[in-house]
Design a protein around this motif. Structure first.
Motif, PDB file in Angstrom:
ATOM      1  N   SER B  62       0.887  -1.165   0.000  1.00 34.53           N
ATOM      2  CA  SER B  62       0.000   0.000   0.000  1.00 34.53           C
ATOM      3  C   SER B  62       0.918   1.205   0.000  1.00 34.53           C
ATOM      4  O   SER B  62       1.674   1.413   0.947  1.00 34.53           O
ATOM      5  N   TYR B  63       0.868   2.008  -1.075  1.00 31.14           N
ATOM      6  CA  TYR B  63       1.896   3.042  -1.186  1.00 31.14           C
ATOM      7  C   TYR B  63       1.352   4.314  -1.822  1.00 31.14           C
ATOM      8  O   TYR B  63       0.358   4.304  -2.546  1.00 31.14           O
ATOM      9  N   SER B  64       2.037   5.391  -1.496  1.00 31.70           N
ATOM     10  CA  SER B  64       1.807   6.659  -2.203  1.00 31.70           C
ATOM     11  C   SER B  64       3.183   7.194  -2.572  1.00 31.70           C
ATOM     12  O   SER B  64       4.186   6.544  -2.308  1.00 31.70           O
ATOM     13  N   ILE B  69       3.684   0.910   2.759  1.00 32.98           N
ATOM     14  CA  ILE B  69       3.512  -0.147   3.770  1.00 32.98           C
ATOM     15  C   ILE B  69       3.530  -1.485   3.053  1.00 32.98           C
ATOM     16  O   ILE B  69       2.857  -1.660   2.031  1.00 32.98           O
ATOM     17  N   GLU B  70       4.278  -2.434   3.591  1.00 33.30           N
ATOM     18  CA  GLU B  70       4.382  -3.759   2.958  1.00 33.30           C
ATOM     19  C   GLU B  70       3.920  -4.797   3.953  1.00 33.30           C
ATOM     20  O   GLU B  70       4.375  -4.838   5.098  1.00 33.30           O
ATOM     21  N   ARG B 184      10.139  -0.268  -2.883  1.00 32.33           N
ATOM     22  CA  ARG B 184      10.668   0.082  -1.565  1.00 32.33           C
ATOM     23  C   ARG B 184      11.599   1.292  -1.664  1.00 32.33           C
ATOM     24  O   ARG B 184      11.548   2.196  -0.852  1.00 32.33           O
ATOM     25  N   ALA B 185      12.448   1.290  -2.700  1.00 34.88           N
ATOM     26  CA  ALA B 185      13.397   2.393  -2.879  1.00 34.88           C
ATOM     27  C   ALA B 185      12.649   3.680  -3.228  1.00 34.88           C
ATOM     28  O   ALA B 185      13.036   4.775  -2.807  1.00 34.88           O
ATOM     29  N   GLY B 186      11.567   3.546  -3.970  1.00 35.08           N
ATOM     30  CA  GLY B 186      10.723   4.703  -4.272  1.00 35.08           C
ATOM     31  C   GLY B 186      11.313   5.687  -5.266  1.00 35.08           C
ATOM     32  O   GLY B 186      10.861   6.811  -5.384  1.00 35.08           O
TER      33      GLY B 186
END
Lengths: 380, 380, 380, 380, 380
Positions: B62-64, B69-70, B184-186
């Motif tokens: 769940s990401y923005s 969040i993983e 994760r690194a974004g």
């Protein structure tokens, strides 16, 4: 063909016990008695299949969302009486070689003589045809005959009219049994989806059966592959040839289906509701999948032919090599033995003390050298 | 198949240790149990793959653009709770042979029963289907099994909804790991490109894996080419045959992909933003490249078959020539030796003074002449 | 592979001295290190070719209808300075495995990361891509390596911007030298045709080189045809196989070119003036001609394979016939000689006066008869 | 290649007396000297054919419905003078390897340099190109050389301008003689149909010649078929191979013609009147017919190859069978004779009274049995 | 070709008794005398078929819904008189090699010279052509010649005018007899369907005859399949080859028909009423079916070729194996016998008491061992 002849050429039994005619039927049936039919006026009722002793039978489902009536073996008059009802109607007709009965039904439902001719010409390409007040579809139904291990084909014709589906089958069959069970149970959309949904359900069943046939076909292909790898015997190619022939047969049934279903889905056919189209799209996907597999199997069969040829020519090579090695070793030796069988008077070797030992020494040396050469050439 | 039989026909070990069924799975799996499924109502959940003991697992990102969040191994209830969030959601589901769980999730997200059926029919052709509120894509994921040196295929299904991607996998796999790392690194567009960009990134990863498989395939092809050139042994053709079979398998996965990606790029699909399309165009180019290579490899395999046949028939020629030369030289000599082994009483040569020398002279002259003829004919 | 092994299988030297990898490069290079690249974010600069020690070099032509400045080996900073000029600019970059330098240039000219990735993926299919402010074209440049007698391929990328052409090459090459000469001379349209005309001139040079390669290819084909007709030896087929392989390679370069040039001509590309299109049409015709020849050569190669097979099987037939005739003549004679080598006591022939003459008479009669039969059968 | 070598491999004379280069010319000529041309600016006049000593010649027909003037071997100046006339003009130019003269004429009639380049590149694909004030067509003219029994190709280019047709030929030829005769006679539409009708008449003549070539080709095919059926000798396949090669040549000339004529008929070409189109439609039908036959001949050639292979392998079978039968009969007999040649002391058979008779009895019984087995196996 | 030669190569009689020319006629006839026709002005009447002595004959049906007049062998003048009538007219012309008569009729009905040329060029592709006031159709009529067991082709041309159909046939034939019978009976639509319906009825009859031919063809194919399976003799392949050739012939007649009928159905042809189109659609379906079968037969023939090759190479294998086994057993034995035929003085075995028994023991042991090895290798 007598038993001895068969044995000499090692034909697989399976290939011979059945009459070859049946295998070709998908192709040749279309022309059966065509010399009789040539020149007849169009729309003449003429059954082109093999005449059997299956009786003519009409069975009817008259249903609505809430109730259902099932009748078997009714007469044509009873059928006509039923047709006035408000309910959805599914009429299933078996034994269409009873041409007069079929004609009488077709006339009652105002089916064009050309369509009737198509229903009776049981070796047609799958086709779809929209008329003013009905939709005509002809398909091939494939079934795998477990006992004789071969694929059987039969034509099924569908007439979709307002609130009504008529199906014409050549023989008695249990393919539609699954639909009957669902109709009786009345779950899902089957009873309130309308006649077009019933048509979809029936066609879907036919296509599902293709998958069963293809599953069996895949089994056979696998079996034959293993055999070729193991031995590559003559009868394996005969079996492969037979699969090729069946594949040609299946292709002719499956390929035109795509066109039929695609027309059913895309065209602006007024008898097919939009809500049913998503289901027909699903049948279309299945058809594509069947075609895809048929083509893949074709590729496999062709690869297997190559493999068989390679196995055979490798065998020939091995046989020739054996012969050559053997000959190459013994021919010089036999020559030496021949030389010392001569009857000349003054052959000095004959009277040597160790003449016989010398002879064997020569044999061993020459034989050994030949062997060595083959060893270097990696022949043995 | 016992060891002796195998030895006689020199089958490569690799071909036999694995059950042949697996190799066919891409083709035959589609029909697995099709005799059970035939006639079932549409949209029935029915898993068509091989049942394994992989547990059912849901993992979620769940990401923005700013945070992420993983969660791993969450329950269906936890998943449902997460779905209300404002963030982008990626739900990855593994072990779809747990049909009930899959059905429960599909129902929650209002996925049509026919789509669910497609998710569970794991041997389908790659396809794309746009519904009112979601986009469905099914692809084949190819992976090269280093240990058994063969290609494995698995179906991955994608559901793209507003702000959400759901992926369905048969087995646990690390193919998507690269995407997870990037999430994760974004960095780059991955977090703020929207769900359609995530879908692109996942598909891109699948296509990238095709290239890995094709790289390995090329290695094998090269190895086999060198072997055929060097020796042209029987097992080389078996290996070539196996590559042919794998190639058929790979082709079936790669070709339909073109249609899928092309639809994704060109059609007016509302869930895919215009800014993402330039990336999908890139995937499309990769797909074309993969197809191009597959076809090129096919051409190579076919050329290699020809080369093998030519090597084999050259070998046969050489064997036959050796035999013929040897026979041709010794047959006349043996005849001469035979002649002087006769027991007639008045053979004048027998009592000649130099009879034996004359005999050997004859042998040498005849042998030399035969050799000379072959020399002129360029046989030796 | 040692010398003995090679000798045994008679492989042509040419086939073995070069590493096989190079020959495949057109196909396999595309996948080089693809297991490393799989999963990387899009637009990552990653050179996929074989790393060489060619230095990075920028050379520039800055020209107008009236004057021209030519600079070699300038730095990136100098290049940036030049770009403000009002003149037409042609920037030629060699040694693109210097990824950082390429990236720096691409960034300066606002080239999209995906395009940059395409420039560095040197084993792509020829392609064309129009962006907002530039046009990207990637082609294969084919060259015939006279020394090793094989075809080499290299990717050339073109960026066409307003008043500017940038070309990216893997290696130093003199292919564009002809264009340079024309630029310096300043005759014809080359200096005042604009950047799109320069682009045309460069592409035209690339396509002209195809014709040179195809000319050489035709020479080889002709040579091999003569050899097969004369002798049909084993190595001829190996050479034919190699030509087949090169042909696959060439086809992959030439076919997609048609699409690229066709798009360049037909589409509404704003950077290409209408006056230039008539020239591009000419390149298009050349491309079609190249494709046409490639296909014709393919047909020839396939016919040659058939011819080779036929020559080989004729040879086998001849060998077998020689053996059979020889055996057929001597086998009965040897049998007769054997008969009279028996040691029975009462063989009347042994004591005949003309026994020995009778023996030879028998040999001659039987031998003559066998010969006569072959004469009648037209075997000799 | 000396006479002995040729004899050994039995090459047909026809195949060897001509230089192979000529046969390929249709394919390779296109690339002749392409290494010299590569990089030249476009529109450079460069003759790509084989330079001959045919003189440059211009002949002119200046005609109207009522009168006609015919001039041969006029100079370029005279030609220019004629061009002002009100009459229809047909200018026929032969010997286009005189590049300067051709260039001077093209410049006078304002023909684009690229078109001129196409006229001189005599190995192009047939093409059609419409410019602002003229229409350019290039065709292949096929002729059957009766003496050498091979097909010759030559490029003919047509320029259609208002009231004027210019034809460019490589060599002197009498193909257009039939049109000249009709022009002189002045019957039919030929004189008042306009220049587009004249263009049609000329193209029609070219296509009619294809039929003559195909007629001859069919004769050869028939001859070769009969030969293969009768004997299946080695040289038959060489001839078949040569026909295959010629067929590739012819196909390349005929196929693109369809496109050219189709464009001429369908497109909105302003220089072609509607009344002429019905005739062009007729040429189009002829072209389709020619293509149809070319494809049919290809099928025949391929069937003939199969037939040849089958004849050859049947021959091999027969040879092998003969050898096997002979060996099988004599090998056991020779063994028996060998046995009774032994020199053991106590062989009882040697002293039997009817020992010799017994020996022959044994020989006959064993030989007879072997024969019987073959009889049963239907080998003899 | 004399009888002996034929016997040696075992050609089937059927293949030889007929002149080969006839078989090719479908392909080559088109070019018959094309060297004479080349360059003739268009629209020249020139009959391209084989000239026979069939007399020219005109027969006419003049009919309306209520009455019918039938006339045979009328003169051209009588025909012209009939043409003014208000009734429907069907004019059937036989013997079109009477060029002048045909020309006179064509001129009377204002048929364009190019159409007349097409009527007389009897080896054309089937075609359809709409003119201002008539519709022209040319078809191939196939018939199976029961006696010679081969397929005969003949061109039939149709002219449809307002209220009138003209048919041109090469020979007298009874193909249209069925239509005549229906006309006389006057049942169905035949008399009041108009001229377009009559045209349909005639074309339908032609297509029906294809089915008769294909039925026979299927019979032959089946027969040949059985023969190949049983024996695989040389003449079977010759017959297969002949069927291949006939198939090429039939394909050329059937394929273009699809286009013709499709145009007739779909295009906006003003002479064909909408009510007739449903019948033409039916003919179209039949045509598709015929094409389908032709393609299927082609596949069968190709499979049969493979089967034949496999049967043949299996036979060769068997022959070689027999030879090898036999040689392998006797070669060592003959060597042993040879050894003991030597004349050395001190061979101890010769004076052994059981020397002869020992000899036979050796023979049996060695022979037995060889046999055992083959048993293990599964060769016997």
């Amino acid at each position: 063909m007598d038993k001895i002849a068969r044995k000499i050429i090692n034909l697989p039994k399976r290939l011979l016990v059945e009459e070859p005619l049946n295998l070709y039927s998908g192709v040749r049936g279309m022309f059966r008695d065509s010399h009789k039919r040539a020149g007849l006026p169009p729309g003449q009722p003429f059954y082109t299949g093999v005449r059997t002793d299956i009786p003519f039978s009409i069975s009817v489902f008259s249903y609505s969302a809430t109730d259902i009536i099932e009748k078997e073996n009714i007469s044509i008059e009873e059928l006509k009486a039923l047709s006035d009802s408000e309910k959805y109607l599914w009429v299933n007709i078996e034994g269409i070689h009873h041409v007069d009965e079929v004609k009488s039904i077709c006339d009652f439902y105002e089916i064009h003589p050309l369509t009737m001719e198509d229903i009776l010409s049981v070796e047609q390409r799958p086709q779809i045809d929209e008329s003013e007040n009905y939709l005509f579809i002809a398909l091939k139904m494939l079934q795998f005959d477990q006992e004789n291990r071969k694929t059987l084909g039969e034509q099924v014709s569908f007439i979709l009219r307002e609130n009504m589906v008529i199906t014409f089958q050549e023989k008695k069959g249990d393919t539609f049994e699954a639909v009957r069970v669902r109709l009786r149970a009345g779950k899902g959309r089957i009873r309130n989806g309308g006649s077009d949904y019933l048509l979809y359900a029936l066609i879907d069943t036919v296509v599902d059966n293709y998958f069963v046939v293809l599953e069996k076909f895949g089994d056979e292909l696998e079996e034959i592959e293993e055999r070729i790898m193991l031995e590559g015997r003559k009868r394996d190619f005969s079996m492969l040839y037979e699969l090729k022939r069946e594949m040609i047969h299946i292709r002719r049934s499956v390929w035109p289906l795509r066109e039929v279903v695609s027309k059913l889905e895309r065209d602006d056919i007024k008898l097919v509701k939009k809500s049913t189209r998503v289901y027909i799209r699903d049948v279309y996907d299945h058809t594509i999948q069947a075609i895809d597999s048929v083509e893949t199997y074709r590729d496999f069969i062709s690869s297997l032919s190559d493999l068989y040829q390679s196995v055979i020519s490798n065998k020939l090579n091995e046989v020739m090599k054996t012969l050559t090695i053997l000959s190459a070793i013994f021919i010089p030796l036999t020559f030496i033995a021949g030389v010392y069988g001569i009857n000349f008077e003054n052959v000095p070797e004959f009277s040597w003390d160790y003449g016989y030992a010398y002879f064997w020494g020569l044999i061993i040396v020459v034989g050994g050298l030949t062997g060595l050469i083959f060893k270097i050439k990696r022949w043995i």
